[in-house]
Design a protein around this motif. Structure first.
Motif, PDB file in Angstrom:
ATOM      1  N   THR A  27      67.170  15.226   8.510  1.00 46.55           N
ATOM      2  CA  THR A  27      66.554  13.916   8.306  1.00 46.55           C
ATOM      3  C   THR A  27      66.466  13.674   6.805  1.00 46.55           C
ATOM      4  O   THR A  27      66.475  14.609   6.003  1.00 46.55           O
ATOM      5  CB  THR A  27      65.148  13.819   8.942  1.00 46.55           C
ATOM      6  OG1 THR A  27      64.305  14.814   8.362  1.00 46.55           O
ATOM      7  CG2 THR A  27      65.209  13.981  10.447  1.00 46.55           C
ATOM      8  N   TRP A  57      64.569  11.197   3.599  1.00 51.09           N
ATOM      9  CA  TRP A  57      63.381  10.441   3.246  1.00 51.09           C
ATOM     10  C   TRP A  57      63.491   8.993   3.705  1.00 51.09           C
ATOM     11  O   TRP A  57      62.568   8.407   4.246  1.00 51.09           O
ATOM     12  CB  TRP A  57      63.173  10.517   1.733  1.00 51.09           C
ATOM     13  CG  TRP A  57      62.019   9.706   1.238  1.00 51.09           C
ATOM     14  CD1 TRP A  57      62.085   8.531   0.561  1.00 51.09           C
ATOM     15  CD2 TRP A  57      60.636  10.006   1.386  1.00 51.09           C
ATOM     16  NE1 TRP A  57      60.820   8.072   0.271  1.00 51.09           N
ATOM     17  CE2 TRP A  57      59.905   8.975   0.768  1.00 51.09           C
ATOM     18  CE3 TRP A  57      59.938  11.050   1.990  1.00 51.09           C
ATOM     19  CZ2 TRP A  57      58.524   8.955   0.725  1.00 51.09           C
ATOM     20  CZ3 TRP A  57      58.557  11.029   1.949  1.00 51.09           C
ATOM     21  CH2 TRP A  57      57.870   9.988   1.333  1.00 51.09           C
ATOM     22  N   VAL A  84      62.503   7.593   7.400  1.00 49.26           N
ATOM     23  CA  VAL A  84      61.111   7.486   7.848  1.00 49.26           C
ATOM     24  C   VAL A  84      60.583   6.077   7.598  1.00 49.26           C
ATOM     25  O   VAL A  84      60.808   5.486   6.547  1.00 49.26           O
ATOM     26  CB  VAL A  84      60.241   8.532   7.123  1.00 49.26           C
ATOM     27  CG1 VAL A  84      58.785   8.420   7.542  1.00 49.26           C
ATOM     28  CG2 VAL A  84      60.766   9.936   7.413  1.00 49.26           C
ATOM     29  N   GLY A  97      55.361   6.810   9.589  1.00 56.74           N
ATOM     30  CA  GLY A  97      55.421   8.236   9.278  1.00 56.74           C
ATOM     31  C   GLY A  97      56.390   9.033  10.129  1.00 56.74           C
ATOM     32  O   GLY A  97      56.374  10.263  10.075  1.00 56.74           O
ATOM     33  N   HIS A  98      57.218   8.370  10.905  1.00 55.76           N
ATOM     34  CA  HIS A  98      58.223   9.087  11.697  1.00 55.76           C
ATOM     35  C   HIS A  98      59.594   8.444  11.487  1.00 55.76           C
ATOM     36  O   HIS A  98      59.697   7.352  10.928  1.00 55.76           O
ATOM     37  CB  HIS A  98      57.857   9.120  13.187  1.00 55.76           C
ATOM     38  CG  HIS A  98      57.724   7.773  13.813  1.00 55.76           C
ATOM     39  ND1 HIS A  98      56.563   7.325  14.386  1.00 55.76           N
ATOM     40  CD2 HIS A  98      58.608   6.758  13.950  1.00 55.76           C
ATOM     41  CE1 HIS A  98      56.743   6.098  14.846  1.00 55.76           C
ATOM     42  NE2 HIS A  98      57.971   5.726  14.590  1.00 55.76           N
ATOM     43  N   VAL A  99      60.626   9.139  11.934  1.00 52.84           N
ATOM     44  CA  VAL A  99      61.979   8.598  11.818  1.00 52.84           C
ATOM     45  C   VAL A  99      62.046   7.309  12.626  1.00 52.84           C
ATOM     46  O   VAL A  99      61.657   7.273  13.796  1.00 52.84           O
ATOM     47  CB  VAL A  99      63.025   9.628  12.302  1.00 52.84           C
ATOM     48  CG1 VAL A  99      64.405   9.010  12.388  1.00 52.84           C
ATOM     49  CG2 VAL A  99      63.039  10.844  11.372  1.00 52.84           C
ATOM     50  N   GLU A 131      58.439  12.278  18.546  1.00 54.47           N
ATOM     51  CA  GLU A 131      58.813  11.808  17.219  1.00 54.47           C
ATOM     52  C   GLU A 131      59.662  12.833  16.474  1.00 54.47           C
ATOM     53  O   GLU A 131      59.451  14.038  16.599  1.00 54.47           O
ATOM     54  CB  GLU A 131      57.560  11.511  16.397  1.00 54.47           C
ATOM     55  CG  GLU A 131      56.740  10.366  16.950  1.00 54.47           C
ATOM     56  CD  GLU A 131      55.486  10.118  16.141  1.00 54.47           C
ATOM     57  OE1 GLU A 131      55.055   8.949  16.117  1.00 54.47           O
ATOM     58  OE2 GLU A 131      54.934  11.064  15.556  1.00 54.47           O
ATOM     59  N   THR A 151      60.667  13.736  12.432  1.00 54.04           N
ATOM     60  CA  THR A 151      60.002  13.527  11.150  1.00 54.04           C
ATOM     61  C   THR A 151      60.874  14.018   9.995  1.00 54.04           C
ATOM     62  O   THR A 151      61.904  14.651  10.193  1.00 54.04           O
ATOM     63  CB  THR A 151      58.663  14.290  11.107  1.00 54.04           C
ATOM     64  OG1 THR A 151      58.922  15.683  11.313  1.00 54.04           O
ATOM     65  CG2 THR A 151      57.699  13.785  12.174  1.00 54.04           C
ATOM     66  N   SER A 209      63.021  17.586   8.241  1.00 56.90           N
ATOM     67  CA  SER A 209      63.328  18.457   9.382  1.00 56.90           C
ATOM     68  C   SER A 209      64.825  18.419   9.654  1.00 56.90           C
ATOM     69  O   SER A 209      65.549  17.580   9.120  1.00 56.90           O
ATOM     70  CB  SER A 209      62.551  18.031  10.634  1.00 56.90           C
ATOM     71  OG  SER A 209      62.989  16.789  11.106  1.00 56.90           O
ATOM     72  N   SER A 254      64.145  18.245  17.821  1.00 63.72           N
ATOM     73  CA  SER A 254      63.477  18.456  16.546  1.00 63.72           C
ATOM     74  C   SER A 254      63.468  19.944  16.247  1.00 63.72           C
ATOM     75  O   SER A 254      62.872  20.731  16.986  1.00 63.72           O
ATOM     76  CB  SER A 254      62.053  17.924  16.611  1.00 63.72           C
ATOM     77  OG  SER A 254      61.404  18.140  15.378  1.00 63.72           O
TER      78      SER A 254
END
Length: 152
Positions: free
Chosen positions: A28, A30, A33, A37-39, A83, A85, A88, A112
Motif C-alpha cells: 500500500t 500513502w 489512504v 484512515g483506510h485504503v 479494511e 491500511t 502494509s 491484509s
C-alpha cells in the motif's frame, strides 16, 4: 397485476488463502489512504488490475508495450470485508472461475499482510483483443494452457 420480487443474491463470505492458486504482493502507498484512515475503495480495483497484469507479464502472456493481443477489462466488482491500511503489504490471491473462448473470469482475493481471510473479494473479467482493432480474438492453446493453471 402480478409481480414477483427478485431477491438479492447472497453476499459472499470471505475466502481463505487456500482458495487461490497464485499470489502477487502489492505494497500500500500513502496516497492510497483516504480521510477515514483506510485504503480508499477505488484502490481495490487498482490492486486487482495490478495483480492480474503482473501475473500475465510474469507468465509471459503479456508484454504491455509489444503484444499484438492485449486483455481489456469488461467487468469488475468487489465485496469488502475488512479494511486495508498503510503501511502494509497486500497479498492478492488469484484464481480463474471461467475460461471462455476469448474471456477470462478471475476471482481476486485481497489479504491484509498474512491474514488468513480475504479483506476484499473481487470479480475481474478480461477479454483478449487485437491491440489495433480492439476486437475479441480467441485465446490460443499456449495461453490457454498457462491460464488453466489458475482454474478453480
Amino acid at each position: 397485476m402480478n409481480s414477483t420480487v427478485n431477491p438479492q443474491p447472497a453476499r459472499p463470505s470471505p475466502l481463505k488463502r487456500s482458495d487461490f492458486r497464485a499470489f502477487q504482493q502489492i505494497p500500500t502507498r500513502w496516497m492510497d489512504v483516504d480521510i477515514y484512515g483506510h485504503v480508499n475503495n477505488v484502490q481495490y480495483l487498482s490492486f486487482f488490475d495490478t495483480a492480474v497484469n503482473a501475473w500475465y507479464v510474469g507468465k509471459g502472456l503479456l508484454d504491455p508495450v509489444k503484444s499484438s493481443e492485449i486483455f481489456l477489462v469488461v467487468e469488475t466488482g468487489c465485496h469488502y470485508f475488512a479494511e486495508l491500511t498503510f503501511p502494509s503489504m497486500v497479498s492478492a490471491g488469484l484464481r480463474i472461475e471461467k475460461l471462455g473462448s476469448s474471456s477470462v473470469v478471475f476471482t481476486v482475493g485481497l489479504f491484509s499482510g498474512e491474514q488468513s481471510d480475504t479483506a476484499a473479494l473481487g470479480r475481474f473479467v478480461h477479454v483478449l483483443v487485437d491491440r489495433e482493432t480492439r476486437r475479441p480474438v480467441p485465446i490460443g492453446d499456449a495461453k490457454r494452457e498457462v491460464l488453466s493453471g489458475l482454474l478453480a
